[in-house]
Design a protein around this motif. Sequence first.
Motif, PDB file in Angstrom:
ATOM      1  N   GLY A 188     -14.520  15.680 -33.403  1.00 23.94           N
ATOM      2  CA  GLY A 188     -14.301  17.037 -32.898  1.00 23.94           C
ATOM      3  C   GLY A 188     -15.573  17.867 -32.842  1.00 23.94           C
ATOM      4  O   GLY A 188     -15.699  18.765 -31.995  1.00 23.94           O
ATOM      5  N   GLU A 189     -16.537  17.552 -33.727  1.00 26.13           N
ATOM      6  CA  GLU A 189     -17.760  18.361 -33.734  1.00 26.13           C
ATOM      7  C   GLU A 189     -18.569  18.195 -32.445  1.00 26.13           C
ATOM      8  O   GLU A 189     -19.462  18.988 -32.168  1.00 26.13           O
ATOM      9  CB  GLU A 189     -18.620  18.017 -34.959  1.00 26.13           C
ATOM     10  CG  GLU A 189     -19.322  16.661 -34.920  1.00 26.13           C
ATOM     11  CD  GLU A 189     -18.571  15.560 -35.669  1.00 26.13           C
ATOM     12  OE1 GLU A 189     -17.322  15.589 -35.688  1.00 26.13           O
ATOM     13  OE2 GLU A 189     -19.240  14.671 -36.247  1.00 26.13           O
ATOM     14  N   LEU A 190     -18.231  17.160 -31.665  1.00 24.21           N
ATOM     15  CA  LEU A 190     -18.965  16.954 -30.406  1.00 24.21           C
ATOM     16  C   LEU A 190     -18.260  17.613 -29.218  1.00 24.21           C
ATOM     17  O   LEU A 190     -18.698  17.484 -28.082  1.00 24.21           O
ATOM     18  CB  LEU A 190     -19.135  15.458 -30.131  1.00 24.21           C
ATOM     19  CG  LEU A 190     -19.914  14.663 -31.166  1.00 24.21           C
ATOM     20  CD1 LEU A 190     -20.059  13.211 -30.727  1.00 24.21           C
ATOM     21  CD2 LEU A 190     -21.279  15.288 -31.403  1.00 24.21           C
ATOM     22  N   SER A 191     -17.168  18.273 -29.509  1.00 21.34           N
ATOM     23  CA  SER A 191     -16.389  18.854 -28.432  1.00 21.34           C
ATOM     24  C   SER A 191     -16.512  20.373 -28.494  1.00 21.34           C
ATOM     25  O   SER A 191     -15.767  21.026 -29.213  1.00 21.34           O
ATOM     26  CB  SER A 191     -14.926  18.412 -28.590  1.00 21.34           C
ATOM     27  OG  SER A 191     -14.190  18.827 -27.500  1.00 21.34           O
ATOM     28  N   GLY A 247     -21.097  20.174 -25.819  1.00 21.76           N
ATOM     29  CA  GLY A 247     -20.957  18.995 -26.671  1.00 21.76           C
ATOM     30  C   GLY A 247     -20.597  17.779 -25.836  1.00 21.76           C
ATOM     31  O   GLY A 247     -19.884  17.873 -24.828  1.00 21.76           O
ATOM     32  N   SER A 248     -21.077  16.644 -26.250  1.00 24.87           N
ATOM     33  CA  SER A 248     -20.949  15.455 -25.407  1.00 24.87           C
ATOM     34  C   SER A 248     -19.500  14.999 -25.249  1.00 24.87           C
ATOM     35  O   SER A 248     -19.158  14.320 -24.292  1.00 24.87           O
ATOM     36  CB  SER A 248     -21.779  14.314 -26.000  1.00 24.87           C
ATOM     37  OG  SER A 248     -21.277  13.969 -27.281  1.00 24.87           O
ATOM     38  N   LEU A 249     -18.651  15.378 -26.179  1.00 19.32           N
ATOM     39  CA  LEU A 249     -17.268  14.921 -26.084  1.00 19.32           C
ATOM     40  C   LEU A 249     -16.380  15.921 -25.338  1.00 19.32           C
ATOM     41  O   LEU A 249     -15.186  15.718 -25.202  1.00 19.32           O
ATOM     42  CB  LEU A 249     -16.713  14.665 -27.496  1.00 19.32           C
ATOM     43  CG  LEU A 249     -15.706  13.541 -27.640  1.00 19.32           C
ATOM     44  CD1 LEU A 249     -16.256  12.220 -27.111  1.00 19.32           C
ATOM     45  CD2 LEU A 249     -15.303  13.376 -29.102  1.00 19.32           C
ATOM     46  N   SER A 250     -17.002  16.992 -24.867  1.00 15.41           N
ATOM     47  CA  SER A 250     -16.236  17.935 -24.045  1.00 15.41           C
ATOM     48  C   SER A 250     -15.799  17.214 -22.779  1.00 15.41           C
ATOM     49  O   SER A 250     -16.580  16.475 -22.181  1.00 15.41           O
ATOM     50  CB  SER A 250     -17.109  19.128 -23.646  1.00 15.41           C
ATOM     51  OG  SER A 250     -17.692  19.710 -24.786  1.00 15.41           O
ATOM     52  N   THR A 251     -14.574  17.470 -22.366  1.00 13.90           N
ATOM     53  CA  THR A 251     -14.128  16.848 -21.113  1.00 13.90           C
ATOM     54  C   THR A 251     -14.600  17.696 -19.937  1.00 13.90           C
ATOM     55  O   THR A 251     -14.892  18.884 -20.085  1.00 13.90           O
ATOM     56  CB  THR A 251     -12.595  16.733 -21.054  1.00 13.90           C
ATOM     57  OG1 THR A 251     -12.044  18.052 -21.060  1.00 13.90           O
ATOM     58  CG2 THR A 251     -12.064  15.935 -22.238  1.00 13.90           C
ATOM     59  N   HIS A 252     -14.649  17.047 -18.779  1.00 13.65           N
ATOM     60  CA  HIS A 252     -15.006  17.784 -17.564  1.00 13.65           C
ATOM     61  C   HIS A 252     -14.045  18.945 -17.353  1.00 13.65           C
ATOM     62  O   HIS A 252     -14.437  20.027 -16.935  1.00 13.65           O
ATOM     63  CB  HIS A 252     -14.968  16.867 -16.334  1.00 13.65           C
ATOM     64  CG  HIS A 252     -15.653  15.552 -16.539  1.00 13.65           C
ATOM     65  ND1 HIS A 252     -16.943  15.456 -16.986  1.00 13.65           N
ATOM     66  CD2 HIS A 252     -15.208  14.269 -16.379  1.00 13.65           C
ATOM     67  CE1 HIS A 252     -17.278  14.164 -17.089  1.00 13.65           C
ATOM     68  NE2 HIS A 252     -16.240  13.428 -16.719  1.00 13.65           N
ATOM     69  N   ILE A 276     -25.232  10.244 -27.315  1.00 12.03           N
ATOM     70  CA  ILE A 276     -25.506  11.607 -26.836  1.00 12.03           C
ATOM     71  C   ILE A 276     -24.589  12.562 -27.607  1.00 12.03           C
ATOM     72  O   ILE A 276     -23.376  12.313 -27.718  1.00 12.03           O
ATOM     73  CB  ILE A 276     -25.245  11.716 -25.321  1.00 12.03           C
ATOM     74  CG1 ILE A 276     -26.233  10.815 -24.569  1.00 12.03           C
ATOM     75  CG2 ILE A 276     -25.367  13.169 -24.858  1.00 12.03           C
ATOM     76  CD1 ILE A 276     -25.968  10.732 -23.078  1.00 12.03           C
ATOM     77  N   VAL A 277     -25.157  13.631 -28.149  1.00 14.79           N
ATOM     78  CA  VAL A 277     -24.312  14.588 -28.865  1.00 14.79           C
ATOM     79  C   VAL A 277     -24.161  15.906 -28.114  1.00 14.79           C
ATOM     80  O   VAL A 277     -23.151  16.577 -28.240  1.00 14.79           O
ATOM     81  CB  VAL A 277     -24.802  14.834 -30.312  1.00 14.79           C
ATOM     82  CG1 VAL A 277     -24.635  13.573 -31.134  1.00 14.79           C
ATOM     83  CG2 VAL A 277     -26.239  15.316 -30.344  1.00 14.79           C
ATOM     84  N   GLU A 278     -25.171  16.270 -27.350  1.00 13.65           N
ATOM     85  CA  GLU A 278     -24.994  17.478 -26.531  1.00 13.65           C
ATOM     86  C   GLU A 278     -25.988  17.497 -25.387  1.00 13.65           C
ATOM     87  O   GLU A 278     -26.993  16.772 -25.388  1.00 13.65           O
ATOM     88  CB  GLU A 278     -25.128  18.751 -27.370  1.00 13.65           C
ATOM     89  CG  GLU A 278     -26.563  19.143 -27.693  1.00 13.65           C
ATOM     90  CD  GLU A 278     -26.623  20.513 -28.373  1.00 13.65           C
ATOM     91  OE1 GLU A 278     -26.043  20.654 -29.464  1.00 13.65           O
ATOM     92  OE2 GLU A 278     -27.256  21.431 -27.808  1.00 13.65           O
TER      93      GLU A 278
END
Lengths: 284, 167, 802
Positions: free
Chosen positions: A58-61, A73-78, A167-169
């Motif tokens: 979650g910290e990547l979102s 954050g790299s885990l954010s969705t488009h 990749i984190v951000e």
Amino acid sequence: MKPPPFTYHRARDVAGATDLVAELGEDAKFLAGGQSLIPMMNFRLARPEHLIDIGRLGELSFVDVGPESLRVGSLSTHRAVETADLGAGFEVVRDTMRWIGHLPIRTKGTVGGSLAHADATAEWCLLAVLLDADIVVAGAGGRRRTIAASEAFLGFYTTVLEEDELIVEVAFGRPAPHAAVTEFAERKGDFALVSAAVDLDVSSGTVSGGRVALGGVGPAVVRVPEAERVLHAGGRAGTDLFETCAQAAAQAVEPPGDDDAGTGYRKALVRNLVVRACEEAVAR
Amino acid sequence: MTEPDKVLLTLKVNDAVHEVAVEARRTLADTLRHDLELTGTHVACEHGVCGACTVLVDGDPARSCLMFAAQAEGSEIRTVESLAGDDGSLSDLQTAFSANHGLQCGFCTPGFLMLAEGFLAERPDADREEIREVVSSNLCRCTGYQTIVDSIQDCAERRRNAKEASA
Amino acid sequence: MTFGTATGDGERGAGFRVDGTWVGAPVTRKEDPRLLTGGARFVDDIHLPRMLHAAFVRSTVASGHVTSVDLSRVLEVPGVVAAFTAEDLDLGDITPRLDRPPEEYTETSMPILARDRVRFVGEPVAVVLAEDPYAAEDGIEAADVTYDVTPPVLSEEQALAPEANAVHEQAPGNVLLDVSMFASDGIDDVFAEAPCVVQVHTRTGRQNALPLETRGVVAGWDSRAEQLLVQTCTQVPHQVRTVLAGSLGMAESTVRVLVPDMGGGFGIKCVVGREEIAVAAASIRVRRPVKWIEDRKDALSASFLAREQRYDARAAFDETGRILGLDVDVLCDMGAYSCYPFTVGIEPLMASSEMPGVYRVPAYRVRGRAIATNKAPTAPYRGVSRPQHVMVMERLVERAARELGLDPLEVRRRNLITVFPYTGVNNVTYDPGSYLESLNLCERVIADEGWYETRRAAADQGRVLGIGYSCFNERTGYGSDAFAKRKMQAVPGFDISEIRMDTAGAVVVTTGTMSHGQSHETTMAQIVADKLGLPLDKVKIQQGDTDRVAYGWGSFASRSITIGGTAVALAAGNLGGKLLDLGAHLLETPRDNVELGDEGVRQRDDPARGLSYRDIADVAYLKSHLLPKETEPGLQASASFDGVGDGTFSNASHGVVVELHRDTGRVEILRYVCVEDCGVAINPQVVDGQARGGIAQGIAGALFEKVTYDENGEPSAASFLDYKVPTACEIPDVGMHHIETPCLFTDNGAKGAGEGGTIGAPAAVLNAVNDALRPTGVELNDTPITPQQVFDALTGALEVAP
């Protein structure tokens, strides 16, 4: 079209994920949204022996809007970016999301996954290169480094990332109020045949500089210095300048052609899409 | 070759909790269809383009052929089987599809229903062009799409009218 | 009484009758609830105890000899249970036959699994059975097959080259069918003397019918029924039974083909495939049920394809635009094998016989050929040749109009058949249609909507708009006489329907047709409900079961509602007769004093006196001692129906407005108008749906879809990224308009409605594009049109044809 077998690992944190990949070696891959990796696995074109699912990190979102910067954050969705309030000057990032596949792809596909996959038409790669973004990566043993987008993409689905790096951000350092991305594909939602992105420095109707990036014209997304020189030379924001810039961009690239879309046609698309992007950018 | 690894998963689907032991490589679509016997979700391309397998993952439409079941743990999954009432009565969205002839062979239909269900929940005020753009997410070979757009637009309008009437 | 299923507040599509009849009402479909709720059962939804999953080892080369097949490593893969080669299963080939002389037709066979030769990439070589489909796919990767590769034949040029490799030894020149027909006396003189001769040279892209549901089967021996139960998505269940039983050497009575819900077919499922037979044979060998579901990669590359044709056509006109003669050479690339039961003749024979279409053509000559190539084989696909030859015909008319400086619509009007019945130079008799009326209405709609002004205004702004039309007919309801003209050895045509009423007065009706999206459960119920005065929910249609349906030819060629719909109507009528007989007897009134009414028989002279069907059924079944001595107990009847003469012709005109984008070459369809005439529409909503869906497929062929191969014969469009099925953003809304010219020989005046949309679209789209390109002088005739072609045309990069 069933994927080949693999061992599934679920990461608890970034350090655990990168350390595990380092330990498992080249047969291990990170799994984020999976929207590019899983189709390739279903066709058995990719066969990682280990997948490290980072979907729970979650910290990547996150989408962090500062007064002069934007960190994603790299885990954010488009889709998360598409529906976020990105603040003044970063509208181009939000508006570019609609070019990425279709809604059900955007709800799962991630920023980091897209950057790491490094498709030559990927919108995130195009934005990162256009806007000189910084790509922050984490590696095994707690290593962190920042990669300039201009140095990130080496070629066909290839980046400078080490195998253990995640990749984190992605961080955009300064607003781009007069930027636009446009594409052409035969069908809605397809990978672009050619995509064009521009960021103009414009005030009172005069252009004093800018950036131009293209997708689909070679093995990776590229910036086009030849076209940017036209913008730096400056002039009235209008058709003449834009067409000169676009012509320079078209001359600078040599997109590989195929039966349905030859090099000449693709170069013409570059020219016309750069003009369109300039017009949209200046109208913003 | 060794036996592929299995993973033990707890999946929440249509408000019910299921435990399944599946190979890690098993897609969510196959798990829903063949392990949980929820065969309303269809599989037609397995590379994320056609959308027949679209389900809701935490409310968002997503391709269940492009997710491993293991990735769905901890999420709320909804499939077409959740739409109708307990007595089998069709939901307003399903009714709109039938009334507008928004389906012919019906194979793509569950995917379109879940796409529309997720989309309208987020964008109840969507206009026809927005709906058309979202409908372009999935493939249908029978209808030519027009009546699918009609169906979703009809449902959205009815929901808006009902909301206004009750306001 | 209930009137079907009411939906919503009944504004649209709800269940209601129009003018007291179900026929003609847009009732909601009986199929819908199960399809909308996930309650339907498609092949892949079937799960049987101990069921295994099949995957096929497929040829990786387009042409070659199989030198070895080693499956030993396959059997080591976890989950794999068995693997079989052609030699292991020893099955009979599929051999479609035409009763034509050797100089016209070369018979070839398709083995179930490849033996010594492989003829296309994707041809099945071995079948692997495993505990799940994942393991089955692991298994096929472990197969070791070696080939002695020979150069593939991938094009007309390669196939017809003097030293070409033979795809089949029997056909050294690779021509499997070569017919020359109708050569009118003096046709060469007609062309020599005509004031205007125009030519059209066209190539059309290979296409995939592409039902969303791929092919599939679940087969297993049912020891209780002492039958092989084959559950498969086919448009032709009885033909699958015949071929499958023959290949396995079984009696037909020991095979039951059962068709579950079907996710589309469009023709690809109206031929008998080899995989379902291999799976059935394998299931017998391992004594376990086996499922095979074709994956999309195989569906795109190794299934049945269609539509790759080349036309060299010329037409002679007089100064006023009247057609004097038509001379056509059509060559169809049928791929590696002939399909059962239609054969490789399916496309060239259709084109040869139907080419003149809606026009009066006084002199006609055609040569039609089918060639074999090292590509996946072909099957009928919605429209069969007509999307292509209508396009060629319509291009010829447009070319003539340009040459003569005439309005292309006026040239059409001068040539359209307006007096019926009309027997053409192609020896086909056309029943009444509305060719001229539909064209006029179509033009009026486009004009009334202001598109001509829009085109003019757009041109002033530098935009590029074009308006195009197509005008065509479609033979539907082929009877056995009409099919026999093709000289197929298995001659489709008739349909049989059986009907029985239960003790509660509800009926079950069988049809030999096979709905795969066309709504037969609803439309045929509408027909029967009217015949018997029943509500729709008391009529159940039964289809797709070779044990329950006497015999059937399935659904193709827009035959279902004409042939099958008439058969159910006649069967219902026969049952109605029995009900009247019995009713009169029980009411003790003369037979001519009773009629069928709302779920019962009533007395004409005293409508208050009557018997419900339930009352009559009560006697027929439960109190049969009250029946007249000569009357059999029970309430059942049957009927058969065959098409009459040359069948019945639906017709339509399509009008299209396109905009060509100067900066990208994109063809955007701004407006699509369809004026169709399929006679009496049983369910107008269903007719509209068939037209719109068909048009989408026609647009797909005109602008988007093409099956491609590399120089080795490797398919290069084996995913949805490369095989570009259009989405909702490429397919426009279609304005539907109707004209009704009833068929004179079907029970309710209906003509077929399944294929017309697909037939008319490529011609109309192409004409619209060429109208837009008029200022450039370029005319595009090949499909699919690509954005680059349009772009090049607009920028002057394309040569203008002389």
